[in-house]
Design a protein around this motif. Structure first.
Motif, PDB file in Angstrom:
ATOM      1  N   LYS A  43       0.829  -1.214   0.000  1.00 22.51           N
ATOM      2  CA  LYS A  43       0.000   0.000   0.000  1.00 22.51           C
ATOM      3  C   LYS A  43       0.857   1.256   0.000  1.00 22.51           C
ATOM      4  CE  LYS A  43      -3.706  -2.583   0.535  1.00 22.51           C
ATOM      5  NZ  LYS A  43      -3.077  -3.915   0.544  1.00 22.51           N
ATOM      6  N   SER A  44       1.981   1.217   0.720  1.00 21.86           N
ATOM      7  CA  SER A  44       2.845   2.399   0.775  1.00 21.86           C
ATOM      8  C   SER A  44       3.486   2.682  -0.575  1.00 21.86           C
ATOM      9  CB  SER A  44       3.925   2.214   1.845  1.00 21.86           C
ATOM     10  OG  SER A  44       4.651   1.028   1.625  1.00 21.86           O
ATOM     11  N   ILE A  45       3.810   1.633  -1.336  1.00 20.40           N
ATOM     12  CA  ILE A  45       4.349   1.814  -2.688  1.00 20.40           C
ATOM     13  C   ILE A  45       3.273   2.439  -3.570  1.00 20.40           C
ATOM     14  CG2 ILE A  45       5.037   0.583  -4.791  1.00 20.40           C
ATOM     15  CD1 ILE A  45       7.345   0.577  -3.046  1.00 20.40           C
ATOM     16  N   ALA A  46       2.054   1.905  -3.486  1.00 18.31           N
ATOM     17  CA  ALA A  46       0.956   2.437  -4.305  1.00 18.31           C
ATOM     18  C   ALA A  46       0.720   3.911  -3.991  1.00 18.31           C
ATOM     19  CB  ALA A  46      -0.313   1.623  -4.070  1.00 18.31           C
ATOM     20  N   PHE A  47       0.726   4.261  -2.697  1.00 15.40           N
ATOM     21  CA  PHE A  47       0.512   5.657  -2.326  1.00 15.40           C
ATOM     22  C   PHE A  47       1.632   6.544  -2.856  1.00 15.40           C
ATOM     23  CE2 PHE A  47       1.536   9.149   0.566  1.00 15.40           C
ATOM     24  CZ  PHE A  47       0.376   9.902   0.446  1.00 15.40           C
ATOM     25  N   GLN A  53       3.993  -7.916  11.882  1.00 15.31           N
ATOM     26  CA  GLN A  53       3.990  -6.957  12.987  1.00 15.31           C
ATOM     27  C   GLN A  53       3.797  -7.664  14.326  1.00 15.31           C
ATOM     28  OE1 GLN A  53       1.118  -3.869  12.374  1.00 15.31           O
ATOM     29  NE2 GLN A  53       1.233  -3.090  14.460  1.00 15.31           N
ATOM     30  N   GLU A  54       3.056  -8.774  14.305  1.00 13.05           N
ATOM     31  CA  GLU A  54       2.793  -9.520  15.537  1.00 13.05           C
ATOM     32  C   GLU A  54       3.885 -10.535  15.850  1.00 13.05           C
ATOM     33  OE1 GLU A  54       0.429  -8.789  17.634  1.00 13.05           O
ATOM     34  OE2 GLU A  54      -0.205  -7.155  16.296  1.00 13.05           O
ATOM     35  N   GLU A  99      12.884  -2.803  -0.376  1.00 13.67           N
ATOM     36  CA  GLU A  99      13.727  -2.058   0.555  1.00 13.67           C
ATOM     37  C   GLU A  99      13.268  -0.618   0.710  1.00 13.67           C
ATOM     38  OE1 GLU A  99      16.626   0.680   1.841  1.00 13.67           O
ATOM     39  OE2 GLU A  99      16.091   0.468  -0.282  1.00 13.67           O
ATOM     40  N   VAL A 100      12.651  -0.037  -0.333  1.00 10.80           N
ATOM     41  CA  VAL A 100      12.295   1.383  -0.299  1.00 10.80           C
ATOM     42  C   VAL A 100      11.153   1.707   0.665  1.00 10.80           C
ATOM     43  CG1 VAL A 100      13.127   1.862  -2.627  1.00 10.80           C
ATOM     44  CG2 VAL A 100      10.748   1.148  -2.282  1.00 10.80           C
ATOM     45  N   ILE A 101      10.491   0.685   1.222  1.00 10.59           N
ATOM     46  CA  ILE A 101       9.394   0.979   2.152  1.00 10.59           C
ATOM     47  C   ILE A 101       9.874   0.932   3.600  1.00 10.59           C
ATOM     48  CG2 ILE A 101       7.724   0.014   0.517  1.00 10.59           C
ATOM     49  CD1 ILE A 101       7.336  -2.289   2.593  1.00 10.59           C
ATOM     50  N   ARG A 102      11.172   0.933   3.849  1.00  9.44           N
ATOM     51  CA  ARG A 102      11.684   0.732   5.211  1.00  9.44           C
ATOM     52  C   ARG A 102      11.115   1.771   6.187  1.00  9.44           C
ATOM     53  NH1 ARG A 102      17.610   0.827   6.227  1.00  9.44           N
ATOM     54  NH2 ARG A 102      17.891  -0.348   4.312  1.00  9.44           N
ATOM     55  N   ARG A 147       7.257   2.906  10.588  1.00  4.92           N
ATOM     56  CA  ARG A 147       6.277   3.822  11.153  1.00  4.92           C
ATOM     57  C   ARG A 147       4.911   3.151  11.331  1.00  4.92           C
ATOM     58  NH1 ARG A 147       7.087   7.386   7.748  1.00  4.92           N
ATOM     59  NH2 ARG A 147       5.365   7.026   6.285  1.00  4.92           N
ATOM     60  N   GLN A 148       4.477   2.378  10.344  1.00  5.81           N
ATOM     61  CA  GLN A 148       3.131   1.816  10.364  1.00  5.81           C
ATOM     62  C   GLN A 148       3.049   0.477  11.086  1.00  5.81           C
ATOM     63  OE1 GLN A 148       1.698   1.692   6.329  1.00  5.81           O
ATOM     64  NE2 GLN A 148       2.123   3.844   5.949  1.00  5.81           N
TER      65      GLN A 148
END
Length: 304
Positions: free
Chosen positions: A104-108, A235-236, A245-248, A253-254
């Motif tokens: 989702k972060s890539i799409a945004f 996350q759990e 790698e670009v979404i680090r 944060r999320q």
């Protein structure tokens, strides 16, 4: 070729239950309507109506023609409404399909430049499996599909691939889990709990080859068609998960996860797939330019 005016007259007769009522609605004479419907039936080589008392009843062939006519003219109304809305709001409409395996972060990050243009742009975003999005692209219901793989010739869909960028693959996990893997990465992945993207993603075949080359066997805990759900499990602390790698920063944060290791042996690529060869839409040009100049510009030198 079918005469669509005749089809429109037939549709009205069927909808209003008779020639006279259709003639009143269309402000034409019954003779005109009746003559045009007869010509349509002759050109199609079927009977469209049978007399049932004082009313006309559709034949089975007439039912079939009516169903298609209904779809055709409803589509025409929807087109008119969309064009009027577009003129009223004086904004550009961009219909985008996003593959459910694209983070989702890539799409945004890819789409947000379209919203920063001087002329207002309204995004219609749809998330689905890639085959469903390609079907919508084929009938021009989408202007753009964002995917992690190019459109191949064997899909039977006409489209053009525009590489937006590429980056290295990273393995993410909770800080505690990542610390157990970092010292001897990537060999430490052997036996480590791993969450895998599903078969819709371009990553599984590349990962399997890489694991074989490195002679390591992670413990596959689960597979996911949806990248967001995979991150939620990561996350759990259920396992590590592979992602660009670009979404680090967004991942930290999320989801509170960190990078356990990065490999340059596997490349994550993202494509804009359009029905036209050239990116004519101003928003598409902005998306492509920003992806290459900003999002994917920096490549990190990392372990193999």
């Amino acid at each position: 070729m079918m005469n669509y005016k005749q089809l429109y007259y037939f549709w009205n007769v069927a909808k209003h239950g008779g020639v006279s009522r259709a003639a009143e609605q269309l402000h034409l004479t019954p003779q005109t309507i009746s003559g045009q419907v007869k010509e349509l039936a002759q050109s199609l080589g079927v009977d469209l109506f049978i007399q049932s008392g004082r009313r006309l009843k559709l034949t089975p062939a007439g039912d079939l023609v009516f169903a298609h006519a209904e779809e055709i003219f409803q589509t025409g109304k929807a087109l008119e409404a969309r064009l009027k809305s577009r003129q009223h709001h004086s904004e550009l409409l961009l219909r985008v399909g996003v593959s459910n395996v694209v983070p989702k972060s890539i799409a945004f990050s890819l789409l947000s430049p379209a919203l920063q243009l001087p002329s207002p742009v309204r995004l219609n975003c749809y998330e689905d499996r890639l085959d469903a999005l390609f079907a919508e692209l084929a009938i021009h219901n989408l202007d753009l599909v964002i995917a992690d793989r190019p459109l191949s010739a064997d899909t039977g869909v006409k489209g053009y691939n525009h590489l937006l960028g590429e980056c290295s693959l990273a393995f993410y996990g909770t800080p505690e889990l990542a610390e157990t893997v970092k010292p001897d990465f990537p060999m430490s992945l052997d036996g480590a709990p791993l969450l895998m993207p599903g078969p819709d993603s371009a990553l599984p075949p590349a990962l399997e080859r890489w694991f074989g080359d490195m002679d390591i066997s992670p413990q596959i805990k689960a597979e996911f068609d949806d990248s967001g759900l995979m991150k939620a499990f990561g996350q759990e602390g259920v396992g590590l998960f592979p992602a660009p790698e670009v979404i680090r920063e967004q991942a930290a944060r999320q989801h509170g996860v960190v990078i356990a290791g990065v490999t340059t042996a596997i490349t994550c690529r993202y494509y804009a797939i359009t029905p036209e060869r050239r990116l004519k839409h101003p928003a598409l040009e902005a998306i492509s330019r920003s992806a290459q100049d900003s999002l994917f510009k920096t490549r990190v030198e990392t372990s193999p």
